[in-house]
Scaffold this motif. Structure first.
Motif, PDB file in Angstrom:
ATOM      1  N   SER A   1      50.915   8.035 -10.337  1.00 34.26           N
ATOM      2  CA  SER A   1      50.116   8.399  -9.169  1.00 34.26           C
ATOM      3  C   SER A   1      50.286   9.885  -8.880  1.00 34.26           C
ATOM      4  O   SER A   1      51.383  10.337  -8.548  1.00 34.26           O
ATOM      5  CB  SER A   1      50.550   7.588  -7.950  1.00 34.26           C
ATOM      6  N   ASP A   2      49.186  10.626  -8.986  1.00 35.12           N
ATOM      7  CA  ASP A   2      49.205  12.039  -8.600  1.00 35.12           C
ATOM      8  C   ASP A   2      49.324  12.159  -7.085  1.00 35.12           C
ATOM      9  O   ASP A   2      49.992  13.062  -6.581  1.00 35.12           O
ATOM     10  CB  ASP A   2      47.935  12.748  -9.079  1.00 35.12           C
ATOM     11  N   GLU A   3      48.708  11.233  -6.381  1.00 37.38           N
ATOM     12  CA  GLU A   3      48.740  11.271  -4.915  1.00 37.38           C
ATOM     13  C   GLU A   3      50.175  11.205  -4.388  1.00 37.38           C
ATOM     14  O   GLU A   3      50.547  11.939  -3.478  1.00 37.38           O
ATOM     15  CB  GLU A   3      47.929  10.100  -4.355  1.00 37.38           C
ATOM     16  N   TYR A   4      50.974  10.300  -4.948  1.00 40.90           N
ATOM     17  CA  TYR A   4      52.364  10.140  -4.489  1.00 40.90           C
ATOM     18  C   TYR A   4      53.366  10.889  -5.362  1.00 40.90           C
ATOM     19  O   TYR A   4      54.561  10.823  -5.129  1.00 40.90           O
ATOM     20  CB  TYR A   4      52.718   8.654  -4.418  1.00 40.90           C
ATOM     21  N   LYS A   5      52.853  11.559  -6.379  1.00 40.33           N
ATOM     22  CA  LYS A   5      53.685  12.357  -7.286  1.00 40.33           C
ATOM     23  C   LYS A   5      54.812  11.538  -7.905  1.00 40.33           C
ATOM     24  O   LYS A   5      55.986  11.916  -7.875  1.00 40.33           O
ATOM     25  CB  LYS A   5      54.235  13.585  -6.564  1.00 40.33           C
TER      26      LYS A   5
ATOM     27  N   SER B   1      60.169   9.354  -3.486  1.00 38.84           N
ATOM     28  CA  SER B   1      58.803   9.255  -2.949  1.00 38.84           C
ATOM     29  C   SER B   1      58.706   8.208  -1.845  1.00 38.84           C
ATOM     30  O   SER B   1      57.844   8.296  -0.978  1.00 38.84           O
ATOM     31  CB  SER B   1      57.804   8.936  -4.064  1.00 38.84           C
TER      32      SER B   1
END
Length: 149
Positions: free
Chosen positions: A26-30, A112
């Protein structure tokens, strides 16, 4: 030929593929996906007693796919995964549990989620107060276990 504690190269490839399907990056949550090399290394190093069921699950996936799952296109992989979920039984459940337990102990994932990077003991983790009445049916059954002399 692999020993009882090892996966073949094809099984390792399929493990990476199915792990990425279970938990994609997930790029959003890195956060990485469960196919991340560090997470995969943890899975392989800690399979232990789950090795036989994980191997059975990976073999079942390959049989459903007709070849290595990693070799299929995304649409066909999804079809195979859907059938596997419906028919995989204990082996499928074990495979998913192994993927999730290794994923959720990765430092990047814990960070995260805002979880402190430390062992759970001796400090422990505070859990919200639950509904203790849920245990009443168990208490009402009484002692059904054999007592030691």
């Amino acid at each position: 030929m692999s020993t009882s504690n090892e996966l073949t190269a094809a099984q390792r490839s399929d493990l990476r593929t199915i792990a990425a399907m279970i938990v994609p990056a997930s790029d959003e949550y890195k956060v990485p996906g469960a196919d991340d090399p560090a997470i995969q290394a943890d899975m392989l190093a800690t399979l232990g007693r789950d090795t036989l069921l994980v191997r059975a699950a990976l073999d079942r996936l390959a049989r459903l796919a007709g070849k290595s799952l990693a070799e299929l296109d995304a649409a066909r992989r999804d079809e195979v995964a859907k059938e596997f979920r419906a028919t995989g039984g204990a082996a499928a459940a074990t495979l998913v549990r192994v993927v999730l337990q290794c994923y959720y102990r990765d430092d990047r994932v814990l960070r995260s989620l805002g979880i402190e990077l430390r062992a759970p003991f001796p400090k422990g983790h505070v859990l919200p107060e639950g509904d203790w009445s849920l245990l009443d049916p168990v208490k009402e059954r009484g002692g059904k276990l054999r007592r030691l002399p």
